[in-house]
Design a protein around this motif. Structure first.
Motif, mmCIF file in Angstrom:
data_model
loop_
_atom_site.group_PDB
_atom_site.id
_atom_site.type_symbol
_atom_site.label_atom_id
_atom_site.label_comp_id
_atom_site.label_asym_id
_atom_site.label_seq_id
_atom_site.Cartn_x
_atom_site.Cartn_y
_atom_site.Cartn_z
ATOM 1 N N ARG A 136 14.295 16.318 -135.219
ATOM 2 C CA ARG A 136 14.699 15.514 -134.050
ATOM 3 C C ARG A 136 15.570 14.339 -134.510
ATOM 4 O O ARG A 136 15.351 13.765 -135.583
ATOM 5 C CB ARG A 136 13.464 15.059 -133.271
ATOM 6 N N PRO A 137 16.575 13.979 -133.698
ATOM 7 C CA PRO A 137 17.534 12.966 -134.155
ATOM 8 C C PRO A 137 16.898 11.596 -134.376
ATOM 9 O O PRO A 137 16.112 11.123 -133.552
ATOM 10 C CB PRO A 137 18.535 12.886 -132.997
ATOM 11 N N LEU A 138 17.248 10.994 -135.520
ATOM 12 C CA LEU A 138 16.751 9.661 -135.856
ATOM 13 C C LEU A 138 17.816 8.854 -136.589
ATOM 14 O O LEU A 138 17.679 7.647 -136.766
ATOM 15 C CB LEU A 138 15.490 9.811 -136.736
ATOM 16 N N GLY A 139 18.895 9.548 -137.008
ATOM 17 C CA GLY A 139 19.925 8.900 -137.825
ATOM 18 C C GLY A 139 20.493 7.644 -137.178
ATOM 19 O O GLY A 139 20.774 6.663 -137.868
ATOM 20 N N GLY A 140 20.647 7.661 -135.863
ATOM 21 C CA GLY A 140 21.193 6.493 -135.164
ATOM 22 C C GLY A 140 20.325 5.265 -135.382
ATOM 23 O O GLY A 140 20.831 4.158 -135.622
ATOM 24 N N VAL A 141 19.017 5.456 -135.308
ATOM 25 C CA VAL A 141 18.092 4.323 -135.489
ATOM 26 C C VAL A 141 18.131 3.856 -136.945
ATOM 27 O O VAL A 141 18.186 2.650 -137.229
ATOM 28 C CB VAL A 141 16.645 4.729 -135.090
ATOM 29 N N ILE A 142 18.127 4.806 -137.871
ATOM 30 C CA ILE A 142 18.124 4.459 -139.296
ATOM 31 C C ILE A 142 19.380 3.654 -139.638
ATOM 32 O O ILE A 142 19.305 2.575 -140.257
ATOM 33 C CB ILE A 142 18.040 5.754 -140.159
ATOM 34 N N ASN A 143 20.531 4.150 -139.208
ATOM 35 C CA ASN A 143 21.784 3.456 -139.537
ATOM 36 C C ASN A 143 21.870 2.097 -138.864
ATOM 37 O O ASN A 143 22.343 1.124 -139.463
ATOM 38 C CB ASN A 143 22.992 4.311 -139.141
ATOM 39 N N ALA A 144 21.406 2.021 -137.633
ATOM 40 C CA ALA A 144 21.450 0.725 -136.934
ATOM 41 C C ALA A 144 20.552 -0.279 -137.645
ATOM 42 O O ALA A 144 20.932 -1.441 -137.846
ATOM 43 C CB ALA A 144 21.012 0.899 -135.482
ATOM 44 N N PHE A 185 16.739 5.686 -128.815
ATOM 45 C CA PHE A 185 17.377 4.872 -129.863
ATOM 46 C C PHE A 185 17.573 3.440 -129.348
ATOM 47 O O PHE A 185 17.309 2.464 -130.035
ATOM 48 C CB PHE A 185 18.752 5.429 -130.243
ATOM 49 N N VAL A 186 18.087 3.345 -128.121
ATOM 50 C CA VAL A 186 18.349 2.018 -127.536
ATOM 51 C C VAL A 186 17.023 1.297 -127.290
ATOM 52 O O VAL A 186 16.831 0.137 -127.682
ATOM 53 C CB VAL A 186 19.161 2.141 -126.229
ATOM 54 N N SER A 187 16.081 2.013 -126.659
ATOM 55 C CA SER A 187 14.782 1.385 -126.382
ATOM 56 C C SER A 187 14.138 0.871 -127.665
ATOM 57 O O SER A 187 13.563 -0.222 -127.696
ATOM 58 C CB SER A 187 13.844 2.394 -125.706
ATOM 59 N N ALA A 188 14.245 1.658 -128.735
ATOM 60 C CA ALA A 188 13.600 1.283 -130.001
ATOM 61 C C ALA A 188 14.118 -0.063 -130.498
ATOM 62 O O ALA A 188 13.337 -0.942 -130.883
ATOM 63 C CB ALA A 188 13.860 2.361 -131.048
#
Ligand SMILES: O=C(O)C1=C[C@@H](OP(=O)(O)O)[C@@H](O)[C@H](O)C1
Ligand SMILES: C=C(OP(=O)(O)O)C(=O)O
Length: 450
Positions: A136-144, A185-188
């Protein structure tokens, strides 16, 4: 949560004996419970969560926060179907510590909402979960988080498993993120942002952002604990959210019933031409499930919100719909099930990101409905469903709670549907099989209307 050993590997979905006429008390919202836990854990004083959902996803969230040092005391009072009726959780925030391990299961909320929290801990936090959580996608959170000052070791996978090396604080600031694969991602980033030194400015770049009601839920809940949040809706820039750093208040929050989990019960009224009441349906809510009032009315029926709750009455006829479900993606499996029983075709659009949910929901729904004799095709961003007479068979669920409840809806009208691993509903609704059986039993308290 361990899944009930009493449930058979193949659960014979009950056929409705006639028009249902029931009141179903639906346990608390997963999305509200898990946001409530995170916000209470980040507060500067203790808080309460009343009528929280107790399910696999929320117990994983509570366990993870406990592993970081947060106190969560449960006051239990069991009710007839084991629902969360009289329970409350007292959350006592504390300094967040590593080393610790967070087990995310296959909970999007846990795998996305907790890495930002982990950056505030003072040690390494290991994240791991079910095999599907790796996909499941998580890369956006990791990079941010990296851009905001965090150190994360993910072996360059952009996915789980990974370790967040918490430094006791995070600088925060402005960051761009492509959240087209998940609004979470945004909510996180927003949920933990009041505790970042500079707060956060999150700018979504890329294709359309799904599940906007869930982002509004994040913003509302942040504001309710005293956070200052600027949003695109409030005259701000499109796709930009800002959270100011500041202390969060401890609150006493009563969790609303999970309106997405109310879906199969409302669908039962629609499919059988019956009547189902869901008590405590909120008058105002950010939950996407509220859209069921409009969607199921368009498919045949009517609803009324009174002080007894929401009553949905089926007309006895089910019509297909053409609908953009991008705001309410998690409702798609239940809508697809009803659409497969309709008297005209449906087109469900705007939900390409469902391929990255608990399972690839578009592929799974297509395959399982077609194996029962249906005529469903996948489109680039959804499903075409042309109703045909269905027959019994095994409905596989791919460890997806909403595939299991979708299968139960089909089973109301089709003899011989067997749901594989109905216990997977424990992700958000461990009581599902019992609530479903009670709804269909005229002698049960649910089937006997007041
Ligand atoms: O923030 C949340 O509580 C959720 C957001 C949505 O995720 P996506 O935006 O990934 O679909 C939704 O599907 C999920 O069930 C819960
Ligand atoms: C997509 C869902 O869950 P998650 O929170 O794991 O993303 C869902 O419940 O439909």
């Amino acid at each position: 949560m361990t899944e009930s050993p009493a449930l058979p590997a193949l659960w014979p979905a009950p056929v409705a004996p006639g028009a249902v006429d029931a009141t179903v008390t639906v346990p608390g919202s997963k999305s509200v419970t898990n946001r409530g836990l995170v916000l209470a854990a980040l507060s500067s004083e203790p808080g309460w969560l009343r009528r929280p959902l107790r399910s696999r996803d929320t117990l994983l969230m509570a366990e993870a926060l406990r592993a970081l040092g947060v106190g969560i005391e449960e006051t239990a009072s069991s009710s007839s179907a084991g629902t969360s009726g009289g329970e409350a959780w007292r959350i006592i925030p504390a300094g967040l510590h590593g080393p610790a391990t967070v087990t995310v299961g296959n909970a999007g909320t846990v795998m996305r909402f907790l890495p930002p929290v982990a950056t505030l801990a003072d040690g390494p936090i290991r994240f791991d979960g079910d095999p599907r959580s790796y996909e499941r996608p998580l890369g956006g959170v990791i990079n941010a988080l990296r851009a905001l000052g965090a150190r994360i070791d993910d072996d360059n996978r952009g996915a789980l498993p990974m370790t967040v090396f918490g430094g006791g604080a995070l600088e925060g600031g402005a960051v761009e993120i492509d959240a087209s694969s998940s609004s979470q991602f945004v909510s996180a980033l927003l949920l933990s942002a009041p505790r970042f030194n500079q707060g956060v400015e999150v700018r979504h770049v890329g294709a359309a952002l799904p599940s906007m009601p869930h982002i509004r839920m994040t913003v509302d809940m942040l504001r309710s604990v005293g956070a200052q949040v600027d949003t695109p809706e409030a005259g701000g820039e499109p796709n930009v959210w800002r959270v100011t750093p500041g202390a969060l208040l401890g609150r006493d929050l009563v969790v609303e019933p999970d309106l997405s989990n109310a879906q199969p019960f409302l669908a039962a009224a629609l499919v059988t031409g019956g009547r189902v009441t869901i008590p405590d349906w909120p008058e105002h809510t950010t939950q996407p499930g509220d859209a069921l009032r409009e969607i199921f009315t368009a498919m045949g029926g009517s609803c009324e919100l009174t002080d007894r709750g929401l009553t949905f009455t089926g007309s006895g006829r089910i019509q297909g719909i053409d609908a953009d479900l991008s705001e309410v993606g998690e409702l798609t499996p239940g809508i697809a099930a009803v659409a497969a029983l309709a008297d005209s075709p449906s087109t469900l659009r705007g939900v390409a990101h469902l391929r990255l949910h608990e399972t690839d929901r578009l592929a799974a729904l297509t395959k399982e409905l077609n194996e029962l004799g249906g005529d469903v095709t996948e489109t680039a961003d959804g499903l075409h469903i042309r109703p045909r007479p269905l027959h019994g068979g095994i409905f596989h669920t791919y460890e997806d709670h909403r595939l299991a409840t979708a299968a139960a809806i089909i089973g109301l009208a089709v003899e011989g549907v067997e749901v594989e691993n109905v216990a997977t509903t424990a992700k958000t609704l461990p009581d599902f099989p019992a609530l479903w059986t009670e709804m269909l039993d005229p002698t049960s308290p649910a089937g006997r209307r007041a």
